[in-house]
Scaffold this active site. Structure first.
Site, short mmCIF file in Angstrom:
data_model
loop_
_atom_site.label_atom_id
_atom_site.label_comp_id
_atom_site.label_asym_id
_atom_site.label_seq_id
_atom_site.Cartn_x
_atom_site.Cartn_y
_atom_site.Cartn_z
CB SER A 116 -43.71 66.11 -9.38
OG SER A 116 -42.75 67.12 -9.33
CB SER A 117 -38.82 65.77 -6.80
OG SER A 117 -38.52 66.55 -7.93
CB CYS A 118 -42.07 70.34 -7.53
SG CYS A 118 -43.65 69.91 -8.23
CE1 TYR A 145 -47.64 68.68 -12.50
CE2 TYR A 145 -45.75 68.64 -11.03
CZ TYR A 145 -46.53 68.04 -12.00
OH TYR A 145 -46.18 66.79 -12.46
CE LYS A 149 -48.77 65.33 -10.91
NZ LYS A 149 -49.36 64.13 -11.50
CG HIS A 188 -39.20 70.39 -16.91
ND1 HIS A 188 -40.33 69.68 -17.28
CD2 HIS A 188 -39.46 70.89 -15.68
CE1 HIS A 188 -41.22 69.77 -16.31
NE2 HIS A 188 -40.72 70.49 -15.33
P1 GDP Z 1 -37.77 73.28 -11.93
O1 GDP Z 1 -36.90 72.09 -11.66
O2 GDP Z 1 -39.17 73.10 -11.49
O3 GDP Z 1 -37.15 74.56 -11.40
O4 GDP Z 1 -37.93 73.43 -13.53
P2 GDP Z 1 -36.99 73.70 -14.79
O5 GDP Z 1 -36.46 72.42 -15.32
O6 GDP Z 1 -37.84 74.50 -15.73
O7 GDP Z 1 -35.78 74.61 -14.31
C1 GDP Z 1 -34.69 74.13 -13.59
C2 GDP Z 1 -33.60 75.17 -13.49
O8 GDP Z 1 -32.99 75.35 -14.77
C3 GDP Z 1 -34.09 76.57 -13.05
O9 GDP Z 1 -33.10 77.10 -12.19
C4 GDP Z 1 -34.11 77.33 -14.38
O10 GDP Z 1 -33.95 78.74 -14.22
C5 GDP Z 1 -32.88 76.74 -15.06
N1 GDP Z 1 -32.84 76.95 -16.52
C6 GDP Z 1 -31.75 77.41 -17.21
N2 GDP Z 1 -32.03 77.55 -18.51
C7 GDP Z 1 -33.30 77.12 -18.68
C8 GDP Z 1 -34.17 77.01 -19.83
O11 GDP Z 1 -33.80 77.35 -20.96
N3 GDP Z 1 -35.41 76.51 -19.62
C9 GDP Z 1 -35.84 76.11 -18.36
N4 GDP Z 1 -37.08 75.61 -18.23
N5 GDP Z 1 -35.07 76.24 -17.26
C10 GDP Z 1 -33.83 76.74 -17.41
#
Ligand code: GDP
Length: 317
Positions: A116-118, A145, A149, A188
């Protein structure tokens, strides 16, 4: 690259796709079937618990897969990662070591490990090159996580170094598509926004709440493109070095929200809940290595969101 290590694949070779019910695994199964592979082995969690070392060894000894795609993992969005750190680190470490070790013991020809890119440092220079790995501290919301990975990548490297096992590691950027998780607590951002906008439209709400400030930037890869890249690299790449798999372009969460709103047809306002975490400010992969290996993403973000929304409408109501 040592092309000789990847033998020409026969269409009846047994290929185990671990995690075939997940977003990535299901796309890989679709792709292998479309390519004409006739012996794609799959097991549900109740048939084979990948955290159970003995069961995994017994499965490999009995089925003798020739190839393995390791797409099984405990995954989740920013909130799930932050809330269940022990589950994320334990389950991922167990699944990886069990599958990689059993595959090597059973004489598997080649294994593809998906990271994963994280895994990259929170403040890695953007776009993130593969050599940024382990050069700085991780983003705290998903470091459990990420550490698991990174251990998976290093396990592949170690088995290659000590035993000559042909395991390659691919690092996809944020993925989305058919088969995604639309549960608002664990998903996500992209599937979460599809669901939030869709439900708001049905209820006639005037606003939708998006987490964080809307300023973080993310890159999104359609999962069938990832499956295409996996099969391409599976056939052609045999090195220890990880390969980023992305589109080479990103959007802000605010831009993503507008795009999802348009596709879904929600006309109201978008408001930001800044009590929720932003996570890492930017996560754009450098895809020049992938480019050099002859692969590019095909699906435009807007088209991918449309396809995903259609799948959601057909499957999740
Ligand atoms: P990340 O890429 O590991 O940070 O995972 P996410 O896909 O969960 O979140 C990406 C970004 O989208 C973060 O800045 C979240 O705060 C934002 N975000 C905005 N609305 C939402 C939501 O409803 N769900 C999630 N999971 N993230 C959200």
């Amino acid at each position: 690259m040592t092309e000789a290590m990847t033998p020409a694949m026969k269409l009846n070779a047994p290929i185990f796709v671990a995690g075939h019910r997940g977003l990535v695994g299901s796309a890989i199964v679709r792709r292998l079937a479309a390519d004409g592979f006739t012996r794609v082995l799959t097991r549900t969690r109740s048939e084979l618990d990948l955290t159970d070392k003995r069961a995994v060894q017994a499965f490999f000894a009995a089925e003798k897969p020739a190839y393995v795609f390791l797409a099984a993992a405990k995954v989740g969005g920013i909130l799930a990662n932050d809330t269940f750190p022990a589950d994320f680190i334990r389950e991922n470490l167990e699944i990886q070591i069990n599958v990689i070790d059993a595959a090597w013991r059973a004489g598997v020809n080649k294994l593809v490990f998906l990271g994963s890119s994280c895994i990259y440092p929170k403040f890695a220079p953007q776009p993130i090159r593969e050599d940024s790995l382990l050069t700085g501290p991780l983003e705290p919301t998903n470091e459990w996580y990420a550490i698991a990975k990174i251990a998976g990548i290093k396990t592949c490297e170690a088995y290659r170094k000590q035993y000559g096992f042909n395991a390659i590691s691919l690092m996809p950027t944020n993925l989305y598509g058919p088969g995604d998780n639309f549960d608002l607590k664990s998903s996500h951002v992209l599937p979460a926004l599809i669901r939030k906008f869709h439900e708001a439209k049905l209820r006639g709400d005037s606003e939708v709440v998006v987490w964080g400030t809307g300023t973080p930037r993310r890159e999104f890869l359609y999962v069938d493109d990832l499956a295409d890249a996996c099969v391409h690299l599976f056939r052609s790449y045999d090195d220890a070095g990880v390969v980023n798999v992305g589109v080479g372009d990103d959007v802000s969460i605010a831009e993503l929200a507008s795009l999802v709103g348009e596709v879904v047809g929600f006309a109201g306002r978008i408001v930001y809940d800044t009590t929720k975490p932003d996570g890492t400010p930017r996560k754009l992969l450098d895809v020049s290595r992938l480019d050099g290996l002859g692969w590019k993403a095909k699906t435009r973000l807007e088209d991918g969101i449309r396809l995903t929304y259609r799948w959601y409408l057909e499957s999740c109501r």
